[in-house]
Design a protein around this motif. Structure first.
Motif, short mmCIF file in Angstrom:
data_model
loop_
_atom_site.label_atom_id
_atom_site.label_comp_id
_atom_site.label_asym_id
_atom_site.label_seq_id
_atom_site.Cartn_x
_atom_site.Cartn_y
_atom_site.Cartn_z
N PRO A 1 42.40 -0.92 -9.97
CA PRO A 1 42.22 -1.32 -8.67
C PRO A 1 43.91 -2.38 -9.63
N GLY A 2 43.92 -3.10 -7.73
CA GLY A 2 44.62 -4.37 -8.24
C GLY A 2 46.25 -3.87 -8.47
N GLU B 1 43.83 -7.60 -17.59
CA GLU B 1 44.20 -6.80 -16.62
C GLU B 1 45.54 -5.90 -16.91
N VAL C 1 36.89 -6.34 -6.36
CA VAL C 1 37.32 -5.90 -7.87
C VAL C 1 36.76 -5.19 -9.00
N ALA D 1 34.95 -2.64 -9.00
CA ALA D 1 35.98 -1.00 -9.53
C ALA D 1 36.29 -1.16 -11.13
N TRP D 2 36.21 -2.26 -11.43
CA TRP D 2 36.19 -2.28 -13.13
C TRP D 2 35.60 -1.83 -13.59
#
Length: 383
Positions: free
Chosen positions: A100-101, A199, A245, A248-249
């Motif tokens: 993600p991201g 992250e 998000v 998703a993590w």
């Protein structure tokens, strides 16, 4: 679930069989169901064939449209058996799908040396290689060399494990990255930008794991540590209200934990997913994840206690007072029976801290129940 694959070898065969059965019982075609949940009918077809992992948001809509009471969510949350792999056998390359991201800028990961732990476990983080054995960590002064040298931050990782010195270097790096995460957890309460650092290091760790995997060796320590990083990243995103998000993590963390059969990581990740869907006001999905916690390992009492706490909150959200109170009683009894092994694996459920967590969760369940039912007695008990 009976395993990750059915007789036909499809990785989500049991979920697909269950979905097909529920759809037919509802008298819907694949096209009709797809229209109702907002997905193309080909997605429904692939799900029923067990050919793809069901997205969390879609599972929620399927449960609602088919009025299953959370059956599909419970199936998704149940542990998927992963065959034991020889030490040098690589993992499924699909584990290293895009994260993600976006990539974080360099220089975000340096922690405050004043918060550096002396040994592992620290902040509930066990050593990804040796568990709760009490591993020492490198001196914080060695951190730049660890992060800038061969491996995660300095380019392609070499083929570690070919000699004694190389194996030690890999272990030291994993110890150091675990210590960094412990520092970042402590600093996250004071520094808003620490989610970027977590992250950024997580992406680096995932690249390292992929390189080790490509070399033909299961990146066991990297995936276990990656699951811990993913959990922290998800929690930090959740605190900022970034639900998509965060989920998703958590999903990546679950897949990595499953790949190395890390039961403790799976249980705690599912507990965070329970919190996430509770904030979103979805009791059926929350109950599915809560039941999944208890299904991870029935021999671990702390998991059963955690499962009952979250089931109590899920039933409270739906206004089921009897089920809520029953799971509160089960959670209290389970907490009273926790032993040394439970406290070793889940130190946050030991002593006064553990008692506070249990009471807080029960108070929250009673509060939710009072809101859902208007029960003033439940409100007083919550207080």
């Amino acid at each position: 679930m009976t395993g990750p694959a059915g007789a036909d070898g499809a990785p989500w065969a049991e979920f697909g069989w269950q979905l097909r059965s529920l759809r037919r019982a509802a008298g819907l075609t694949q096209l009709q169901l797809g229209l109702r949940v907002g997905y193309h009918h080909s997605v429904v077809s692939r799900l029923e064939a067990g050919l793809r992992e069901p997205p969390v948001g879609l599972v929620r809509r399927l449960d609602a449209v088919l009025e299953t009471g959370g059956e599909l969510a419970a199936t998704v949350a149940a542990p998927r058996e992963v065959p034991r792999r020889p030490g040098r056998f690589p993992a499924d390359p699909a584990l290293f799908t895009p994260l993600p991201g976006v990539d974080a800028p360099a220089g975000q990961g340096a922690p405050d040396s004043g918060m550096w732990p002396a040994r592992l476990p620290a902040e509930g983080l066990a050593c990804p290689l040796h568990g709760t054995a009490g591993c020492a960590v490198p001196d914080p002064g060695e951190l730049p060399a660890l992060l800038d040298g061969p491996g995660p931050a300095g380019g392609p990782a070499p083929s570690w494990g070919t000699g004694t010195g190389a194996a030690v270097a890999e272990a030291e790096l994993l110890h150091g990255l675990t210590a960094v995460l412990a520092c970042l957890i402590r600093e996250a309460f004071r520094h808003e930008g620490r989610v970027t650092a977590v992250e950024g290091l997580l992406r680096t760790l995932a690249r390292w794991a992929g390189e080790v995997n490509s070399a033909g060796r299961l990146p066991y320590g990297q995936l276990r540590l990656g699951a811990q990083y993913a959990q922290v990243a998800g929690r930090l995103r959740m605190e900022r209200g970034q639900i998509g998000v965060a989920m998703a993590w958590f999903g990546h963390g679950l897949r990595w934990a499953d790949a190395v059969q890390d039961a403790s990581a799976r249980a705690t990740l599912l507990s965070d997913m329970c919190t996430l869907v509770r904030l979103d006001g979805d009791p059926s999905l929350m109950l599915g994840y809560a039941q999944g916690i208890g299904a991870v390992d029935a021999r671990r009492r702390w998991m059963a206690t955690l499962s009952d706490l979250y089931q109590a909150r899920g039933h409270a959200l739906s206004g089921d007072a009897a089920a809520c109170r029953r799971h509160i009683s089960l959670a209290r009894r389970g907490f009273a029976r926790l032993g040394p092994q439970d406290h070793l694996e889940a130190p946050w459920m030991a002593g006064a801290e553990g008692a506070m967590r249990v009471d807080s969760a029960i108070g929250g369940a009673l509060r939710d129940l009072a809101v859902a039912t208007g029960d003033r007695a439940a409100a007083r008990r919550a207080i």
